[in-house]
Design an enzyme around this catalytic site. Sequence first.
Site, mmCIF file in Angstrom:
data_model
loop_
_atom_site.group_PDB
_atom_site.id
_atom_site.type_symbol
_atom_site.label_atom_id
_atom_site.label_comp_id
_atom_site.label_asym_id
_atom_site.label_seq_id
_atom_site.Cartn_x
_atom_site.Cartn_y
_atom_site.Cartn_z
ATOM 1 C CG HIS A 1 -2.018 -0.977 1.194
ATOM 2 N ND1 HIS A 1 -3.172 -0.840 0.446
ATOM 3 C CD2 HIS A 1 -2.136 -2.164 1.830
ATOM 4 C CE1 HIS A 1 -3.949 -1.890 0.625
ATOM 5 N NE2 HIS A 1 -3.336 -2.725 1.447
ATOM 6 C CD GLU B 1 -1.644 -4.204 -5.212
ATOM 7 O OE1 GLU B 1 -2.496 -3.286 -5.260
ATOM 8 O OE2 GLU B 1 -1.958 -5.423 -5.147
ATOM 9 C CG HIS C 1 -7.214 -2.214 -8.477
ATOM 10 N ND1 HIS C 1 -8.104 -1.179 -8.305
ATOM 11 C CD2 HIS C 1 -6.839 -2.604 -7.233
ATOM 12 C CE1 HIS C 1 -8.260 -0.939 -7.025
ATOM 13 N NE2 HIS C 1 -7.501 -1.784 -6.347
#
Length: 383
Positions: free
Chosen positions: A185, A209, A285
């Site tokens: 994040h 990610e 996504h």
Amino acid sequence: MTPTTIARIETFLVPPRWLFVRIEANDGAVGWGEASLEGHGEAVAGAFEAIKDRFTGHDPDRIEDIWQIGYRGGFYRGGAVLMSALSGVDQALWDLKGKRAGLPAYEMLGGRVRDKIRAYAWIGGDRPHEIADAAKARAAQGFTAVKMNATAELGWLATPKAFDEVIARVAAAQAAGMDVGLDFHGRVHRPIAKQLAKALEPLGLLFIEEPLLSENHEGLAAIAAHTTTPIALGERLYSRWDFKPFFEARTVDIIQPDLSHAGGLSECRRIAAMAEAYDIAVAPHCPLGPLALAACIQLGACSPNVAIQEMSLGIHYNTGGHDLLNFVVDKKVLTTIDGYLPIPTGPGLGITIDETAVREAARDPHRWRNPIWRLEDGSFAEW
């Protein structure tokens, strides 16, 4: 013969946090899309006032012309709000065109390159036993891969003990039979992200990610040179021009464009083709609703470098009984089987929306806002 034109464009703020788009042609044909932008639904709905003025009366078959005008015609361009609105229009136009032609969108984009698409879902939990339980619940839903948070707490400094906790959580999901992607994040300072990425290497993750936020090009280059684990990012990028620097710098291995933010099916098809030229995989996504997921499946059906598809289903993303299948008539189309989503054969986006249910739900429009996360010291943390 009367020419076909766009007769009506409508938007629906549907709980829990979605914005659906309905485009109706003057011959009665209807297409649906999704312009959901979490926490900013009202702003995107407002952008549709200009879209309605611009495109009511336009030929709906001229999808690329509408895309170019929608992107370039207002002088100011790009960004989350305008691109999400354009994404919803684009999805709805492909759905409309496909339904009028009796063809899935992927057939109009070159045809299928695969028969099914692997899928993954998010799991939460702070302790290994919580992670294990969540992974088992996803397995019961038909998943073989999950994504989870790397950490909410590392911030700017960390110790090896904190890394051990992350590793234990990943190991718990893997012990439950899951392949795992780990989402940082962008919460972690660059030196800590480098150390954590190195510590995680032996676990064989699907990807890490946003080890840093995408605006930190130089830091991402340093991490890319420091780990062999695939690096994924892209949910906060909105066009092929946003992705281009990452392709050229070789700082990303998997891109994650969101088809409800990055220009819809048209633009994400172009982004995927650009990525293919750099040997970069695509994992769209999609923590959103049924129309967004359906559009993603259309992209995955016709794009050779789509590797896996994110989807939201119960457990985490949806609350109060709201599930992405609630507004879909043919629910099996969006249901995983042995870790894979089937390629739908229906026209347009391949799903049938329950319009009565959408209109009823939109009578009480959502005002969803992003939760705010804080570190142990009370300072703000990235979502």
